[in-house]
Design a protein around this motif. Sequence first.
Motif, short mmCIF file in Angstrom:
data_model
loop_
_atom_site.label_atom_id
_atom_site.label_comp_id
_atom_site.label_asym_id
_atom_site.label_seq_id
_atom_site.Cartn_x
_atom_site.Cartn_y
_atom_site.Cartn_z
N ARG A 30 0.90 -1.10 0.10
CA ARG A 30 -0.12 -0.01 0.13
C ARG A 30 0.93 1.17 -0.04
NH1 ARG A 30 -3.02 -2.73 4.17
NH2 ARG A 30 -2.21 -1.16 5.55
N GLU A 31 2.14 1.24 0.58
CA GLU A 31 2.80 2.26 0.81
C GLU A 31 3.39 2.67 -0.63
OE1 GLU A 31 4.24 2.40 5.33
OE2 GLU A 31 5.33 1.13 3.89
N CYS A 32 3.80 1.36 -1.25
CA CYS A 32 4.42 1.63 -2.70
C CYS A 32 3.27 2.14 -3.54
CB CYS A 32 4.79 0.12 -3.22
SG CYS A 32 6.04 -0.50 -2.34
N LEU A 33 2.31 1.79 -3.38
CA LEU A 33 0.97 2.28 -4.26
C LEU A 33 0.84 3.76 -4.01
CD1 LEU A 33 -1.14 1.80 -6.51
CD2 LEU A 33 -2.47 1.51 -4.50
N GLU A 34 0.84 4.19 -2.75
CA GLU A 34 0.79 5.55 -2.38
C GLU A 34 1.83 6.50 -2.89
OE1 GLU A 34 1.23 7.97 1.73
OE2 GLU A 34 -0.38 6.56 1.72
N LEU A 35 3.32 5.98 -2.98
CA LEU A 35 4.23 6.67 -3.37
C LEU A 35 4.00 6.61 -4.69
CD1 LEU A 35 7.41 5.30 -1.59
CD2 LEU A 35 6.76 7.80 -1.82
N CYS A 36 4.04 5.72 -5.71
CA CYS A 36 3.63 5.90 -7.03
C CYS A 36 2.60 6.59 -7.70
CB CYS A 36 3.54 4.24 -7.71
SG CYS A 36 5.12 3.47 -7.38
N LYS A 37 1.31 6.60 -6.94
CA LYS A 37 0.44 7.19 -7.44
C LYS A 37 0.34 8.78 -7.11
CE LYS A 37 -3.82 5.89 -7.24
NZ LYS A 37 -5.31 5.50 -6.97
N ALA A 38 1.53 9.15 -6.29
CA ALA A 38 1.57 10.65 -6.15
C ALA A 38 2.75 11.22 -7.34
CB ALA A 38 2.54 10.91 -4.67
N GLN A 39 3.06 10.33 -8.10
CA GLN A 39 3.98 10.71 -9.04
C GLN A 39 3.32 10.31 -10.43
OE1 GLN A 39 6.22 12.81 -8.31
NE2 GLN A 39 5.76 12.52 -6.14
N PHE A 40 2.67 9.29 -10.55
CA PHE A 40 2.18 8.85 -11.73
C PHE A 40 0.66 8.65 -11.78
CE2 PHE A 40 6.47 6.99 -11.17
CZ PHE A 40 7.22 7.47 -12.19
N SER A 41 -0.09 8.59 -12.96
CA SER A 41 -1.31 8.11 -13.18
C SER A 41 -1.41 6.48 -13.19
CB SER A 41 -1.94 8.98 -14.48
OG SER A 41 -3.21 8.60 -14.75
N ILE A 42 -2.03 6.14 -12.22
CA ILE A 42 -2.10 4.63 -12.17
C ILE A 42 -3.79 4.31 -11.77
CG2 ILE A 42 -1.32 2.69 -10.88
CD1 ILE A 42 1.39 4.27 -10.12
N ASP A 43 -4.27 3.24 -12.59
CA ASP A 43 -5.23 2.50 -12.36
C ASP A 43 -4.85 1.54 -11.38
OD1 ASP A 43 -7.43 0.70 -12.16
OD2 ASP A 43 -7.71 0.82 -14.21
N ASP A 44 -5.45 1.22 -10.21
CA ASP A 44 -4.86 0.40 -9.05
C ASP A 44 -5.02 -0.96 -9.66
OD1 ASP A 44 -5.10 2.65 -7.58
OD2 ASP A 44 -6.45 2.10 -6.22
N SER A 45 -6.04 -1.15 -10.24
CA SER A 45 -6.30 -2.70 -10.90
C SER A 45 -4.99 -3.24 -11.70
CB SER A 45 -7.43 -2.70 -11.63
OG SER A 45 -7.44 -2.08 -12.89
N ASN A 46 -4.12 -2.09 -12.26
CA ASN A 46 -2.94 -2.68 -13.04
C ASN A 46 -1.70 -2.57 -12.20
OD1 ASN A 46 -4.37 -2.97 -15.65
ND2 ASN A 46 -4.24 -0.77 -15.98
N PHE A 47 -1.75 -2.20 -10.95
CA PHE A 47 -0.47 -2.07 -10.31
C PHE A 47 -0.28 -3.28 -9.53
CE2 PHE A 47 1.72 -0.80 -6.43
CZ PHE A 47 2.77 0.17 -7.17
N THR A 48 1.13 -3.88 -9.77
CA THR A 48 1.57 -5.18 -9.04
C THR A 48 2.88 -4.80 -8.37
OG1 THR A 48 2.71 -5.66 -10.92
CG2 THR A 48 0.49 -6.58 -10.73
#
Length: 380
Positions: A42-60
């Motif tokens: 979740r911390e990885c996703l939070e960091l990445c979404k602050a910088q990139f446009s990401i669809d959660d379902s595509n994030f691994t």
Amino acid sequence: MEKIIYHRVVPRNDEIQGIMAQAQAPPRQDVTYPYFFQKRKRECLELCKAQFSIDDSNFTCEEIGRPTTNHIYKCTWRANGQEHKQVLVRIYGKIAKEQFPTFLINNLCVFLLLAKLNLGPKCYGFSDKGRIEELYTCEHLQRSDLTSGTYAELIARKLAEIHEQDMPLPKAPTFLIDFCAPRIANIQRWLLTTEITQGTVRTIDSFDFRHNLREVRRATVDLKSEVVFSHNGLTEGDILRLTEETDLLASLKLIDFEYSAYNYRAYDLSMLFIECCIEYRNVPDTPYFKFNNVDYPDPEIRKQICEAYLMARSNTGDPTEGDVNRLLHETEICELAVHLMWAIWGVDQHIRGEKISFGYLEYAVVHLNEYIKKKKHRLP
């Protein structure tokens, strides 16, 4: 559209305040997570979404290697509907959080400057929790490569290149004291409240850390060695070979400069020699590492590496045999500092309760035993 952060490498005071403001900023409120993400992911996703446009379902996320200080993840998602984007996300361990903000500022300054010099990966963003980095297409060198004819000299030349850099850090060689003294105090407090039953704890309790730190510091100062910008934590996992780069020297990259500071020139070479004995990969059972003295490089290999290092640093031709022997002697004294430092680090990591599967106390005792054995022959 991807948003990438760029900073000057040596920040002014107002820029440092900007870095601090971002590092302390609360997480974006619009970040949502799939229910199955674990805390680190979740911390990885939070960091990445602050910088990139990401669809959660595509994030691994996939954890890389066996961490000892930070958690390292390879994060992947589909960008622009087609292209896959991959980055490395570093989630800081307790040491960074407990030494905030000093650790964060120093580490970011070094990281950004090395990236600008093409000596390290690019930075795509950061917070007080971690950092987003360029993910190299690479492979780790094996322990056997560290002292092989070709790679040994290349690693020595790469260290020489790093040591030539001028970093915005204090230039006095106080790294050993700065690193060890507060941790020794922590160890002594812990021993006062710990039941001395385990053999490992008895070994630690019977060792006089303060006295030995004073002795090693005196011995390193007496060397009157050159002080350079040093990695100070070089393990086999910190030496990468870029698989798409044909030039061998350019293909080598050193990473993970968390403990970098100005130090004596032989320190990194000493750690390189010691790390030849430690296996971190393919060790599935506790303590998750193996130490084998038979892998310690013989004198000729160590001399060859010292000579390659001096040749890379010299502007006046080949070093003399006296120059090489002097550096070799410096590495023998600095090995004592390396063993003592990592013994102290291991105990301190155990005390901090770092939630990483690694035998910190066992690691500390191995280094203590090596320190005691080598000290008999190397310090009068």
